[in-house]
Write an enzyme that holds these catalytic residues in place. Structure first.
Site, PDB file in Angstrom:
ATOM      1  N   TYR A  98       0.811  -1.210   0.000  1.00 16.71           N
ATOM      2  CA  TYR A  98       0.000   0.000   0.000  1.00 16.71           C
ATOM      3  C   TYR A  98       0.851   1.269   0.000  1.00 16.71           C
ATOM      4  CZ  TYR A  98      -4.566  -2.135   0.858  1.00 16.71           C
ATOM      5  OH  TYR A  98      -5.741  -2.818   0.737  1.00 16.71           O
TER       6      TYR A  98
ATOM      7  N   LYS B 152       3.572 -15.395   3.063  1.00  8.69           N
ATOM      8  CA  LYS B 152       3.799 -16.156   1.827  1.00  8.69           C
ATOM      9  C   LYS B 152       5.301 -16.419   1.766  1.00  8.69           C
ATOM     10  CE  LYS B 152       2.331 -17.940  -2.068  1.00  8.69           C
ATOM     11  NZ  LYS B 152       1.469 -19.144  -2.088  1.00  8.69           N
TER      12      LYS B 152
ATOM     13  N   ASP C 110      -2.492 -18.506   1.234  1.00  9.57           N
ATOM     14  CA  ASP C 110      -3.494 -19.223   0.428  1.00  9.57           C
ATOM     15  C   ASP C 110      -4.180 -20.305   1.264  1.00  9.57           C
ATOM     16  OD1 ASP C 110      -0.988 -20.410   0.469  1.00  9.57           O
ATOM     17  OD2 ASP C 110      -1.009 -21.064  -1.615  1.00  9.57           O
TER      18      ASP C 110
ATOM     19  N   ASP D  50      -6.051  -7.107   4.254  1.00 13.38           N
ATOM     20  CA  ASP D  50      -7.192  -6.494   3.572  1.00 13.38           C
ATOM     21  C   ASP D  50      -8.106  -7.589   3.032  1.00 13.38           C
ATOM     22  OD1 ASP D  50      -8.779  -4.496   2.286  1.00 13.38           O
ATOM     23  OD2 ASP D  50      -7.802  -5.023   0.399  1.00 13.38           O
TER      24      ASP D  50
ATOM     25  N   ASP E  23     -11.891  -9.248   4.829  1.00 14.17           N
ATOM     26  CA  ASP E  23     -13.191  -9.284   4.147  1.00 14.17           C
ATOM     27  C   ASP E  23     -13.764 -10.698   4.184  1.00 14.17           C
ATOM     28  OD1 ASP E  23     -13.120  -6.596   3.428  1.00 14.17           O
ATOM     29  OD2 ASP E  23     -13.832  -6.989   1.396  1.00 14.17           O
TER      30      ASP E  23
END
Ligand code: IPM
Ligand code: MG
Length: 363
Positions: A146, A195, A227, A251, A255
């Site tokens: 970001y 990751k 993942d 982020d 959600d």
């Protein structure tokens, strides 16, 4: 206590849901003998319309002078709103990123728990939903993709876009410490998500998180690839307590976590820096399609106000009173459209607020 709160109603459903949360805070003040001074500030599309920029430096200074910020939501429809014809640094979201950075709000807390009353609204299989879950998504908020350098340029005649993902050890350490501190007050488990099988930034993340863990022998730490985490959230959400992760992964996963609670309209969030200062906002967006219709679910914003009382002002009793009133409201079968199910009583945004206030007064 006298509280100084900056209020940013923002765009879309922001003004409706924040108004409800302010009414709830006023009811709490009346019941427990506190006072609040509100300072209204502009951010997002409404600020662009009024000042030409999504967040003025003046608004930032005013926010800094307060104890906390209560935020609604910002942004509009990205395909149709004229705000999205502006250069990226002048769009509504740039205001949000600027306030996070300027106020140093590096720790984003998004609690995702399934109210038993809303089991029916949970999109997971019944056998998974009935086990329930209660997790705290801890998202790093001022680093990573970001805030890395980005540009779009032609390289050898080919249009190329570059975004960079950078983390230094200090940024990782401070969010990890917050994550472990919070785990100590909960079920003492941290799942650090990265990751590390691909990214250098994730390998450093894992190393620093392991170092911080040494200071918290009571906390169980596990590492999970992002993942796999996306998969585990729908397969077995009960396994999670604190989920600690970097900005972009947080982020996306937050959600997902919010959706399995039944509705993003239920989820509060707090963004904190190293002091008691915090910015409190619903996890959901501005929902421009239902703005102004008085049908949005204000509970996420009301619960964010409760988080504000708890984290910034240490008013646990008052925060409990709000949370308890929300439970009573659900127990009595009231539902906004997003969590409506058969046999329940459908209410709008402002009516939801009035009912919660009634429960606060009665308790
Ligand atoms: C969130 C939102 C923001 C983010 C957007 C609006 C920039 O999705 O708070 O999760 O990506 O952080
Ligand atoms: Mg998001």
């Amino acid at each position: 206590m006298n509280m100084n709160i900056a209020v940013i109603k923002g765009d879309g459903i922001g003004p409706e849901v924040v108004t409800v949360a302010m009414n709830v805070l006023d009811a709490i003040c009346e019941k427990f003998g506190h006072t609040i001074h509100y300072e209204q500030l502009l951010m997002g599309g409404c600020s662009i319309d009024a000042t030409g920029v999504p967040l003025t430096d003046e608004a930032v200074s005013k926010a800094k002078a307060m104890d906390a910020v209560l935020l609604g939501s910002i942004g509009g429809n990205t395909s149709t709103s004229p705000w999205y014809k502006l250069p990226p640094n002048l769009r509504p979201e740039a205001g949000l990123l600027k306030i996070r950075k300027e106020l140093g709000l590096f720790a984003n807390l998004r609690p995702a728990n399934l109210y038993p009353q809303l089991n029916g609204a949970c999109p997971l299989k019944e056998e998974i939903a009935k086990r329930g879950f209660d997790m705290m998504m801890m998202r790093e908020l001022t680093g990573g993709l970001y805030f890395g350098e980005r540009r779009t340029e032609e390289i050898d005649g080919v249009m190329t876009a570059i975004d960079t993902l950078t983390y230094n050890e200090n940024e990782i350490r401070r969010i990890a410490i917050k994550g472990f501190d919070i785990a100590m007050k909960r079920r003492k488990k941290v799942t650090s998500v990265d990751k590390a099988n691909v990214l250098d930034s994730s390998r450093l993340w894992r190393k620093i998180v392991n170092e911080v863990a040494l200071d918290y022998p009571e906390v169980t730490l596990e590492h999970m690839l992002v993942d796999n985490c996306a998969m585990q959230l729908v397969k077995d959400p009960a396994q999670f307590d604190v989920v600690l992760t970097e900005n972009m992964f947080g982020d996306i996963l937050s959600d997902e976590a919010s959706m399995i609670t039944g509705s993003i309209g239920m989820l509060a969030s707090a963004s904190l820096n190293e002091t008691k200062f915090g910015m409190y906002e619903p996890s959901g967006g501005s929902a421009p399609d239902i703005a102004g219709l008085d049908i949005a679910n204000p509970i996420a914003t009301v619960l964010s106000a409760a988080m504000m009382l708890r984290y910034t002002f240490d008013l646990d009793r008052e925060a409990d009173a709000i949370e308890q009133a929300v439970v009573s409201y659900l127990d009595k079968g009231y539902r906004t459209g997003d969590i409506m199910s058969e046999g329940m009583k459908k209410v709008g945004c402002s009516e939801c607020g009035r009912l919660i206030i009634d429960f606060i007064k009665k308790e």
